[in-house]
Write a protein that holds these residues in place. Structure first.
Motif, PDB file in Angstrom:
ATOM      1  N   GLU A 216       6.274  73.059  27.792  1.00 31.39           N
ATOM      2  CA  GLU A 216       7.395  73.322  27.372  1.00 31.39           C
ATOM      3  C   GLU A 216       8.156  71.819  27.296  1.00 31.39           C
ATOM      4  OE1 GLU A 216       9.085  76.005  29.787  1.00 31.39           O
ATOM      5  OE2 GLU A 216       8.058  77.755  28.904  1.00 31.39           O
ATOM      6  N   CYS A 217       7.621  70.829  26.917  1.00 31.03           N
ATOM      7  CA  CYS A 217       8.194  69.319  26.932  1.00 31.03           C
ATOM      8  C   CYS A 217       9.275  69.357  26.055  1.00 31.03           C
ATOM      9  CB  CYS A 217       7.312  68.471  26.550  1.00 31.03           C
ATOM     10  SG  CYS A 217       6.289  67.843  27.931  1.00 31.03           S
ATOM     11  N   PRO A 218       9.508  69.998  24.855  1.00 29.31           N
ATOM     12  CA  PRO A 218      10.565  69.776  23.884  1.00 29.31           C
ATOM     13  C   PRO A 218      11.650  70.530  24.602  1.00 29.31           C
ATOM     14  CG  PRO A 218       8.789  70.529  22.739  1.00 29.31           C
ATOM     15  CD  PRO A 218       8.151  70.501  24.035  1.00 29.31           C
ATOM     16  N   ASN A 219      11.647  71.597  25.382  1.00 31.32           N
ATOM     17  CA  ASN A 219      12.848  72.297  25.960  1.00 31.32           C
ATOM     18  C   ASN A 219      13.312  71.282  27.018  1.00 31.32           C
ATOM     19  OD1 ASN A 219      10.550  74.777  26.071  1.00 31.32           O
ATOM     20  ND2 ASN A 219      11.934  74.716  24.513  1.00 31.32           N
ATOM     21  N   HIS A 220      12.438  70.681  27.766  1.00 33.37           N
ATOM     22  CA  HIS A 220      12.824  69.884  28.958  1.00 33.37           C
ATOM     23  C   HIS A 220      13.419  68.582  28.510  1.00 33.37           C
ATOM     24  CE1 HIS A 220      11.104  72.817  31.453  1.00 33.37           C
ATOM     25  NE2 HIS A 220      10.026  72.498  31.375  1.00 33.37           N
ATOM     26  N   LEU A 221      12.925  68.070  27.257  1.00 32.71           N
ATOM     27  CA  LEU A 221      13.398  66.880  26.962  1.00 32.71           C
ATOM     28  C   LEU A 221      14.665  67.157  26.246  1.00 32.71           C
ATOM     29  CD1 LEU A 221      10.354  64.454  25.322  1.00 32.71           C
ATOM     30  CD2 LEU A 221      11.971  63.991  27.167  1.00 32.71           C
ATOM     31  N   SER A 222      15.021  68.088  25.532  1.00 33.82           N
ATOM     32  CA  SER A 222      16.334  68.337  24.827  1.00 33.82           C
ATOM     33  C   SER A 222      17.304  68.296  25.970  1.00 33.82           C
ATOM     34  CB  SER A 222      16.120  69.363  24.021  1.00 33.82           C
ATOM     35  OG  SER A 222      15.914  70.618  24.831  1.00 33.82           O
TER      36      SER A 222
ATOM     37  N   ALA B  28      21.508  53.317  26.889  1.00 33.15           N
ATOM     38  CA  ALA B  28      20.463  52.852  26.668  1.00 33.15           C
ATOM     39  C   ALA B  28      19.183  53.610  27.182  1.00 33.15           C
ATOM     40  CB  ALA B  28      20.162  51.649  27.530  1.00 33.15           C
ATOM     41  N   ALA B  29      19.428  54.521  28.432  1.00 30.97           N
ATOM     42  CA  ALA B  29      18.499  55.374  28.523  1.00 30.97           C
ATOM     43  C   ALA B  29      18.494  56.539  27.627  1.00 30.97           C
ATOM     44  CB  ALA B  29      19.023  56.092  30.160  1.00 30.97           C
ATOM     45  N   ARG B  30      19.848  57.084  27.236  1.00 30.37           N
ATOM     46  CA  ARG B  30      19.705  58.219  26.078  1.00 30.37           C
ATOM     47  C   ARG B  30      18.832  57.745  25.093  1.00 30.37           C
ATOM     48  NH1 ARG B  30      22.032  57.338  21.513  1.00 30.37           N
ATOM     49  NH2 ARG B  30      23.857  56.350  22.377  1.00 30.37           N
ATOM     50  N   ALA B  31      18.922  56.590  24.523  1.00 26.19           N
ATOM     51  CA  ALA B  31      18.384  56.117  23.374  1.00 26.19           C
ATOM     52  C   ALA B  31      16.963  55.974  23.528  1.00 26.19           C
ATOM     53  CB  ALA B  31      18.636  54.826  22.779  1.00 26.19           C
ATOM     54  N   VAL B  32      16.386  55.535  24.612  1.00 22.75           N
ATOM     55  CA  VAL B  32      14.800  55.654  24.959  1.00 22.75           C
ATOM     56  C   VAL B  32      14.262  56.930  24.985  1.00 22.75           C
ATOM     57  CG1 VAL B  32      13.228  55.307  26.845  1.00 22.75           C
ATOM     58  CG2 VAL B  32      14.910  53.388  26.190  1.00 22.75           C
ATOM     59  N   MET B  33      14.989  58.065  25.842  1.00 21.87           N
ATOM     60  CA  MET B  33      14.858  59.228  25.736  1.00 21.87           C
ATOM     61  C   MET B  33      14.683  60.131  24.190  1.00 21.87           C
ATOM     62  SD  MET B  33      13.473  59.351  28.557  1.00 21.87           S
ATOM     63  CE  MET B  33      12.727  60.803  28.377  1.00 21.87           C
ATOM     64  N   GLU B  34      15.648  59.556  23.291  1.00 21.97           N
ATOM     65  CA  GLU B  34      15.490  60.122  22.072  1.00 21.97           C
ATOM     66  C   GLU B  34      14.323  59.805  21.311  1.00 21.97           C
ATOM     67  OE1 GLU B  34      20.466  60.620  20.953  1.00 21.97           O
ATOM     68  OE2 GLU B  34      19.177  58.656  20.592  1.00 21.97           O
TER      69      GLU B  34
ATOM     70  N   ALA C 213      11.420  59.140  22.638  1.00 21.24           N
ATOM     71  CA  ALA C 213      10.376  59.879  23.352  1.00 21.24           C
ATOM     72  C   ALA C 213      10.465  61.310  22.448  1.00 21.24           C
ATOM     73  CB  ALA C 213      10.508  59.841  24.763  1.00 21.24           C
ATOM     74  N   LEU C 214      11.551  61.916  22.290  1.00 17.96           N
ATOM     75  CA  LEU C 214      11.694  63.235  21.918  1.00 17.96           C
ATOM     76  C   LEU C 214      11.268  63.260  20.510  1.00 17.96           C
ATOM     77  CD1 LEU C 214      12.606  66.059  22.013  1.00 17.96           C
ATOM     78  CD2 LEU C 214      14.954  65.379  21.862  1.00 17.96           C
ATOM     79  N   THR C 215      11.564  62.147  19.873  1.00 17.83           N
ATOM     80  CA  THR C 215      11.213  61.942  18.315  1.00 17.83           C
ATOM     81  C   THR C 215       9.689  61.955  18.265  1.00 17.83           C
ATOM     82  OG1 THR C 215      13.306  60.800  17.670  1.00 17.83           O
ATOM     83  CG2 THR C 215      11.501  60.453  16.311  1.00 17.83           C
TER      84      THR C 215
END
Length: 268
Positions: A206-212, A248-254, A256-258
């Motif tokens: 369920e990575c998409p759920n957790h990452l979002s 910056a952290a948000r951009a990095v995790m985005e 990863a989500l992409t």
């Protein structure tokens, strides 16, 4: 033995749970409902939208039992808004989700009628809290206790900025990691993050759920840190630093989500 038996209570709960009418207000709720309508299978959703004005105008005629209200930053919501929505709609309970709030803000909400939860939450979790709110009212209709924020980080308490050192031990700097001077705008809207919160993954993690959920929280704190109160110049510097680092952290995790969205072939 006097009182209501366990079987009687369970029977009443099952009867009521199929009759609960729910109105949802939040940026991500409509997308979540489109992606996963079965999550609220035994709840009647009488209204869902993102406009507070439309909510006030349209929801009272729908006579909901429970309101689900999602606010990114509860500190910016006037204290009277939730009680007014409850009174105007005739609803008995409100489930209020938020990302960050001060203790003093949380303590101002009416006891017994408001559940405070850290968001964003999935519709399945929302469904559970809808039924729990109704069941609590049945079992303890006269209970008086302060609303409890469940699993929520509280913002607003802590040490003075002068003692904060984010760099290496013994250094006089606040930071040792370079981040962009101008944060990149968010890639994901609340609607897209809401869809990802409900989407079924090809694997069981369920990575998409957790990452979002993580990206949504980072976006909220990024916005929150821009409006923190500053007592002095040191406060201003620290809050500016927190804003840049969170962005910056948000951009990095985005990113990863992409990558995950492409890997899972999820259409947004």
């Amino acid at each position: 033995m006097n009182g209501v038996s366990g079987q009687d209570t369970l029977g009443k709960f099952r009867e009521v749970s199929h009759m609960v009418k729910l109105a949802l207000l939040g940026e991500s709720y409509p997308a979540q409902l489109r992606e996963n309508p079965q999550a609220l299978r035994d709840v009647e959703v009488v209204w869902s939208g993102t406009s507070l004005g439309a909510f006030r105008e349209e929801v009272p005629a729908r006579r909901p039992d429970v309101l689900a209200l999602d606010f990114l930053e509860l500190n910016g919501v006037e204290t009277g808004v939730v009680p007014t929505l409850l009174e105007g709609s005739g609803a008995r309970h409100a489930i209020v989700t938020y990302r960050f709030a001060r203790r003093g803000v949380l303590q101002q909400y009416p006891a017994g009628k408001v559940r405070l939860l850290q968001g964003p939450i999935s519709l399945s979790l929302l469904r559970a809290h809808v039924h729990l709110a109704v069941l609590d009212a049945m079992l303890q209709p006269a209970a008086v206790k302060a609303p409890v924020a469940q699993g929520a980080p509280v913002v607003g308490a802590g040490a003075s900025a002068a003692g904060l050192q984010l760099g290496a031990p013994g250094s006089g700097t606040l930071a040792t990691v370079t981040v962009p001077a101008t944060p990149r705008p968010p890639l994901y809207s609340p609607e897209k993050l809401g869809k990802l919160l409900e989407v079924s993954s090809a694997v069981q993690c369920e990575c998409p759920n957790h990452l979002s959920q993580l990206v949504s929280s980072l976006q909220a704190f990024e916005e929150y840190s821009k409006h923190c109160e500053n007592r002095n110049e040191a406060d201003r510097q620290v809050h500016a630093l927190l804003y840049k680092y969170t962005a910056a952290a948000r951009a990095v995790m985005e990113e990863a989500l992409t990558a995950l969205v492409k890997h899972e072939n999820i259409q947004l």
